[in-house]
Design an enzyme around this catalytic site. Sequence first.
Site, short mmCIF file in Angstrom:
data_model
loop_
_atom_site.label_atom_id
_atom_site.label_comp_id
_atom_site.label_asym_id
_atom_site.label_seq_id
_atom_site.Cartn_x
_atom_site.Cartn_y
_atom_site.Cartn_z
N TYR A 1 0.87 -1.17 0.00
CA TYR A 1 0.00 0.00 0.00
C TYR A 1 0.91 1.22 0.00
O TYR A 1 1.55 1.53 1.00
CB TYR A 1 -0.92 0.00 1.22
CG TYR A 1 -2.04 -1.00 1.13
CD1 TYR A 1 -3.30 -0.61 0.68
CD2 TYR A 1 -1.84 -2.33 1.45
CE1 TYR A 1 -4.33 -1.54 0.57
CE2 TYR A 1 -2.86 -3.27 1.34
CZ TYR A 1 -4.09 -2.86 0.90
OH TYR A 1 -5.12 -3.77 0.79
N CYS A 2 0.99 1.88 -1.13
CA CYS A 2 1.85 3.04 -1.34
C CYS A 2 0.97 4.28 -1.11
O CYS A 2 0.11 4.60 -1.93
CB CYS A 2 2.40 2.99 -2.77
SG CYS A 2 3.53 4.30 -3.16
#
EC number: 1.8.4.12
Length: 142
Positions: A114-115
Site C-alpha cells: 500500500y503506497c
Amino acid sequence: MKKEELKKKLSPLAYRVTQENGTEARFTNEFDDFFEKGLYVDIVSGEPLFTSLDKYQSGCGWPAFTQPIDKKVVKEKRDKSLFMERTEVRSSNADSHLGHVFTDGPLDKGGLRYCINSAALRFIPFDQLESEGYGDYIKYFS
C-alpha cells in the site's frame, strides 16, 4: 464535509492529494522514512487506516504498508490514468484519495504494498492514542 470547509481545514497539498487525486513528491514527504510506533489516520475524517506495525521501507519514496488496519477502512478502484492501470486506494468514510496498492510487497506479509501519500495521513503516536480518542486501538500493539 463540503469542499470549501476542506480547503480551510487542509493544507493545499493535502487537499490536492485527498480531493483531487494528486500525488506528492517522492522521498520528500513526511512519513516515507518515519518509523515511530503509532496509528495513521485519514487526515480528512480521522478514520484509523494503518498501524506502524505494518509499515516498511519499500524504497518507493512514499510510506508503504503491507495491509490496512482492517479491510473495511479502505476501498479499491481501478485507475487507468497516466497511461497505465493501477489500483487506487481510498478511505471508506471520507472517500479520500490515499494512494495505490501494488502486488510487489513482502511475500511473507501477503505480497501487497500500500503506497500511500503522507499528505493523506495524520500520525497519532502510540503514547497519545488514549488522549487523542483512539484508545481502542492500543490492543493492536500488544
